[in-house]
Design a protein around this motif. Structure first.
Motif, mmCIF file in Angstrom:
data_model
loop_
_atom_site.group_PDB
_atom_site.id
_atom_site.type_symbol
_atom_site.label_atom_id
_atom_site.label_comp_id
_atom_site.label_asym_id
_atom_site.label_seq_id
_atom_site.Cartn_x
_atom_site.Cartn_y
_atom_site.Cartn_z
ATOM 1 N N VAL B 175 4.295 16.759 -5.101
ATOM 2 C CA VAL B 175 4.343 15.695 -6.094
ATOM 3 C C VAL B 175 3.139 14.780 -5.893
ATOM 4 N N ARG B 176 2.606 14.285 -6.987
ATOM 5 C CA ARG B 176 1.435 13.399 -6.911
ATOM 6 C C ARG B 176 1.907 11.952 -6.803
ATOM 7 N N VAL B 177 1.491 11.316 -5.720
ATOM 8 C CA VAL B 177 1.917 9.931 -5.462
ATOM 9 C C VAL B 177 0.673 9.089 -5.173
ATOM 10 N N PHE B 178 0.854 7.776 -5.197
ATOM 11 C CA PHE B 178 -0.261 6.902 -4.851
ATOM 12 C C PHE B 178 -0.504 6.961 -3.349
ATOM 13 N N ARG B 179 -1.760 7.081 -2.989
ATOM 14 C CA ARG B 179 -2.128 7.083 -1.570
ATOM 15 C C ARG B 179 -1.781 5.729 -0.956
ATOM 16 N N LYS B 180 -1.303 5.745 0.294
ATOM 17 C CA LYS B 180 -0.997 4.487 0.971
ATOM 18 C C LYS B 180 -2.290 3.780 1.347
ATOM 19 N N PRO B 181 -2.483 2.550 0.912
ATOM 20 C CA PRO B 181 -3.682 1.844 1.360
ATOM 21 C C PRO B 181 -3.629 1.624 2.874
ATOM 22 N N LYS B 182 -4.793 1.808 3.517
ATOM 23 C CA LYS B 182 -4.885 1.592 4.966
ATOM 24 C C LYS B 182 -5.332 0.163 5.224
ATOM 25 N N VAL B 183 -4.572 -0.526 6.029
ATOM 26 C CA VAL B 183 -4.840 -1.939 6.254
ATOM 27 C C VAL B 183 -5.044 -2.192 7.748
ATOM 28 N N ALA B 184 -6.220 -2.697 8.091
ATOM 29 C CA ALA B 184 -6.487 -3.084 9.479
ATOM 30 C C ALA B 184 -5.934 -4.483 9.701
ATOM 31 N N VAL B 185 -5.218 -4.662 10.797
ATOM 32 C CA VAL B 185 -4.638 -5.968 11.118
ATOM 33 C C VAL B 185 -5.219 -6.453 12.441
ATOM 34 N N ILE B 186 -5.781 -7.642 12.407
ATOM 35 C CA ILE B 186 -6.407 -8.220 13.593
ATOM 36 C C ILE B 186 -5.827 -9.611 13.839
ATOM 37 N N LEU B 219 5.891 -2.784 2.547
ATOM 38 C CA LEU B 219 5.389 -2.696 1.171
ATOM 39 C C LEU B 219 4.999 -1.264 0.814
ATOM 40 N N GLY B 220 4.839 -0.407 1.816
ATOM 41 C CA GLY B 220 4.481 0.986 1.546
ATOM 42 C C GLY B 220 3.062 1.328 1.956
ATOM 43 N N GLY B 221 2.368 0.397 2.588
ATOM 44 C CA GLY B 221 1.013 0.662 3.055
ATOM 45 C C GLY B 221 1.033 1.204 4.477
ATOM 46 N N GLU B 222 -0.158 1.585 4.956
ATOM 47 C CA GLU B 222 -0.294 2.049 6.332
ATOM 48 C C GLU B 222 -1.033 0.962 7.099
ATOM 49 N N ALA B 223 -0.400 0.440 8.139
ATOM 50 C CA ALA B 223 -1.032 -0.647 8.888
ATOM 51 C C ALA B 223 -1.584 -0.114 10.199
ATOM 52 N N ILE B 224 -2.788 -0.527 10.534
ATOM 53 C CA ILE B 224 -3.383 -0.166 11.816
ATOM 54 C C ILE B 224 -3.707 -1.469 12.536
ATOM 55 N N LEU B 322 -2.440 -1.270 -5.604
ATOM 56 C CA LEU B 322 -2.917 0.007 -5.071
ATOM 57 C C LEU B 322 -1.787 1.021 -4.939
ATOM 58 N N LEU B 323 -0.571 0.511 -4.826
ATOM 59 C CA LEU B 323 0.587 1.397 -4.666
ATOM 60 C C LEU B 323 1.289 1.675 -5.987
ATOM 61 N N GLY B 324 0.715 1.190 -7.085
ATOM 62 C CA GLY B 324 1.336 1.438 -8.393
ATOM 63 C C GLY B 324 2.647 0.699 -8.573
ATOM 64 N N ARG B 325 2.834 -0.384 -7.820
ATOM 65 C CA ARG B 325 4.105 -1.112 -7.880
ATOM 66 C C ARG B 325 3.895 -2.527 -8.410
ATOM 67 N N GLU B 326 2.927 -2.664 -9.311
ATOM 68 C CA GLU B 326 2.576 -3.994 -9.821
ATOM 69 C C GLU B 326 3.718 -4.709 -10.511
ATOM 70 N N ASN B 327 4.589 -3.938 -11.130
ATOM 71 C CA ASN B 327 5.597 -4.583 -11.974
ATOM 72 C C ASN B 327 6.860 -4.991 -11.235
ATOM 73 N N GLU B 328 6.854 -4.789 -9.932
ATOM 74 C CA GLU B 328 8.060 -5.140 -9.189
ATOM 75 C C GLU B 328 8.328 -6.631 -9.200
ATOM 76 N N VAL B 329 9.572 -6.965 -9.451
ATOM 77 C CA VAL B 329 9.951 -8.376 -9.469
ATOM 78 C C VAL B 329 10.323 -8.807 -8.048
ATOM 79 N N ARG B 330 9.657 -9.829 -7.579
ATOM 80 C CA ARG B 330 9.899 -10.319 -6.217
ATOM 81 C C ARG B 330 10.321 -11.786 -6.266
ATOM 82 N N LYS B 331 10.861 -12.196 -7.415
ATOM 83 C CA LYS B 331 11.239 -13.595 -7.580
ATOM 84 C C LYS B 331 12.670 -13.698 -8.068
#
Lengths: 400, 400
Positions: B175-186, B219-224, B322-331
């Motif tokens: 299945v074609r899905v959105f790639r998980k954005p890679k996020v560096a955390v410092i 959120l669905g991202g990949e954290a490093i 980036l995850l294609g989840r722009e329309n999610e309601v978080r309020k």
């Protein structure tokens, strides 16, 4: 094969609850703790902050030295040094002294207040103070945020990012969580094949294997999909044995045929013991529950909605127990969107979709894939009820 | 280092939205698709069921052969064979003929109904039928559940077990899905150390690194997590360069000191461009946003609640995009539990806890760890407001 009578749901649940499985505990690094369930209460082993800490950039002073300060008669204190965040100060303030201190740094001995640099003047090696500072001004006292011994998190808490951050803040690099139960998932049926291969006439793609494996994962368990057993004793027996070997629990979803049920039941009798053969609910009559080497094995109905309903009623509570998540509420009260009919004497579980405050019954029949796709969960219609009226209050149990 | 003015939140969001990052698509096996976000609309490539399918065990017949059947004058049909689930039948029914068929098996040519075995008698090679069958009795017609070409799932759907099961049912093994954005955390700060080591006087354990890394994962991202930078140029520069190399986005959380902000800003100027230096919100003034080699870098405030609030306001929307989840309601709308005071001219975000229909302000001050642990999210108090009364409607934005 012993003939076993159809039992009420409550009896089946009691049998499942009596199975010799207990929550097990493992230690994981905090890096990998997200989403896991805490296996013990956590109490803070340290004070946070662990020292009296400056909350502003400015001058650490003995507050009493400033009590007489005013605009017209400012107090002058000697600046005897500088302390930055991360420093280990050896300075001790004597009367008439101060040090320059940055936010986050520990107060030197003798100091009990920090005056922001914007409120004072610096003249050479002196700081000029125009109004009194009270003790604890500009200071977060040791343990003010979290005192040592404070209860922080309870056993059974699912760890989100706030919880892992809290554990980090008090110094835990490892955490004791409930071990993920390992669940073997087996589909059955000569007509069932895995997606990705071309259908021959008469074949259908597997649904239950994927649904159950991923439902186990969503619950927090580890699912191992062993594939599809043919409707023959050898094929089914081999997969059941592999499941019992690798996993804590074995889940089979029946093919359409009744033959597989008899086979399953007979293989469980051979290898262990059939505990339940049929539950007095609809769907669920064909459900088989047994025990092989102390490991529960469930034969779930073949129709997807029936399979998922029985998984939710019978297997999910066991998984939650093993995961320390027994107290999770998976039900919600709604109003029935329209009238439904049931058969008297039959305890039925009907799939429903939630729309706002309404529960909309899905009446496609359990053979349809789309009936469980469209549904969020199910409602119970008890034996004595023939009609549920529109607007009646119903309790929806979410799938999974 | 260029001086940059403090900008309104909306301008910062516009700058972030203009960054050269786009959602990327990858193909994953259905086994690993749970929790991922669909990158395209899915339409069924097949009919489900893919053939006219028996829904009961019994006899496949030509319905018209049974139209005259009655209790007193039953119809007798010759049973010419048997079809089981998974069989590929070659039989074609001629008038006066029937076959024994099991649930899930494909109907033979010529047949259009299945009569359950409980409703008939079998006598030798004949089946005795006592009432008429109508066409489609006991049959699920090809495509009745899901017709080929039916729209099944929309781009942007987060795949739960029902969705992966549906994809399996129509034959997708990938299945074609959105790639998980890679996020560096410092994390930064001389006083900050990783949990698991013993605190020296003046040190505190890292909170923001763990909070941000796990919030990214939720959120669905990949954290490093790259560790903790000291308050010196070389240490910080090295980690920023590693972040830019390994990841799509780099997130720094400031230590308590102001010095780290200047360093961050100067390093970004050297390696790329500072886009925002300070946002006109509280907390958030010290936030830095830049771009190095087309990769966004965020310097978030050091206090945990401030850090998480700015993450929620600035970084989470980018990750959702980036995850294609722009329309999610978080309020969610709630009523304020008690009066709060704000400073006129200051746009403030206050942490609140949700209790039923109420939003309870957490007034511990942003320096406290426990203020974000106790909070579910925050409310906005606009520049012109000095007092929010108890009972007023407020919109709570969830953290993350």
């Amino acid at each position: 094969m012993a003939f076993l009578k159809v039992v009420p749901l409550e009896e089946a649940l009691k049998v499942i609850d009596s199975f010799p499985l207990k929550p097990e505990i493992e230690e994981v690094s905090l890096e990998k703790a997200l989403g896991r369930v805490l296996a013990e209460d956590v109490v803070s082993p340290i004070d946070v902050p662990p020292f009296d800490r400056a909350t502003v950039d400015g001058y650490a002073v003995r507050a009493e030295d400033t009590f007489m300060a005013s605009e017209s008669e400012p107090v002058r204190l000697k600046v005897i040094g500088e302390i930055n965040a991360g420093d280990t100060p050896t300075i001790e303030l004597k009367p008439g002294e101060s040090v320059y201190i940055s936010t986050g740094a520990p107060l030197p001995k003798g100091a009990d207040a920090v005056i922001q640099f914007e409120d004072v003047d610096r003249e050479g090696d002196e700081v000029v103070i125009y109004k009194p500072a009270y003790p604890s001004l500009g200071v977060m006292k040791r343990g003010a945020d979290i005192p040592k011994g404070r209860s922080l998190l309870e056993k059974g808490t699912r760890l989100g990012f706030k919880e892992t951050a809290l554990l980090s803040a008090v110094g835990f690099s490892k955490v004791r969580v409930f071990r993920k139960p390992k669940v073997a998932v087996i589909s059955t049926g000569n007509e069932v094949i895995l997606p990705g291969t071309e259908l021959k006439y008469g074949q259908i793609y597997d649904i239950n294997g994927r649904a159950i494996a991923d439902a186990v994962r969503e619950l927090g368990g580890e699912a191992i999909f062993l594939g599809i057993a043919r409707d023959d004793r050898e094929s089914l027996r081999e997969l059941i044995l592999r499941g019992v070997e690798c996993c804590d629990i074995v889940l089979l979803s029946g093919g359409a045929s009744g033959g597989i049920r008899d086979l399953t039941s007979s293989i469980i009798e051979e290898l262990g013991e059939v505990k339940i053969h049929g539950i007095a609910i609809q769907p669920g009559k064909p459900t088989i529950i047994g025990l092989i080497n102390g490991k529960p094995i469930f034969g779930l109905p073949g129709y997807p909605t029936s399979c998922l309903t029985n998984f939710t009623l019978l297997v999910a509570p066991l998984l939650r127990k093993l995961l320390g998540r027994e107290n999770e509420v998976r039900k919600v009260k709604k109003r029935l969107a329209h009238k439904v009919f049931s058969v008297k004497g039959r305890r039925q579980f009907l799939p429903v979709r939630i729309e706002g405050e309404k529960a909309v019954p899905i009446l496609k029949g359990s053979g349809a894939v789309t009936s469980f796709i469209d549904a969020d969960g199910f409602i119970e219609v008890s034996e004595n009820v023939e009609i549920l009226e529109a607007g009646e209050e119903v309790e929806v149990t979410f799938f999974g």
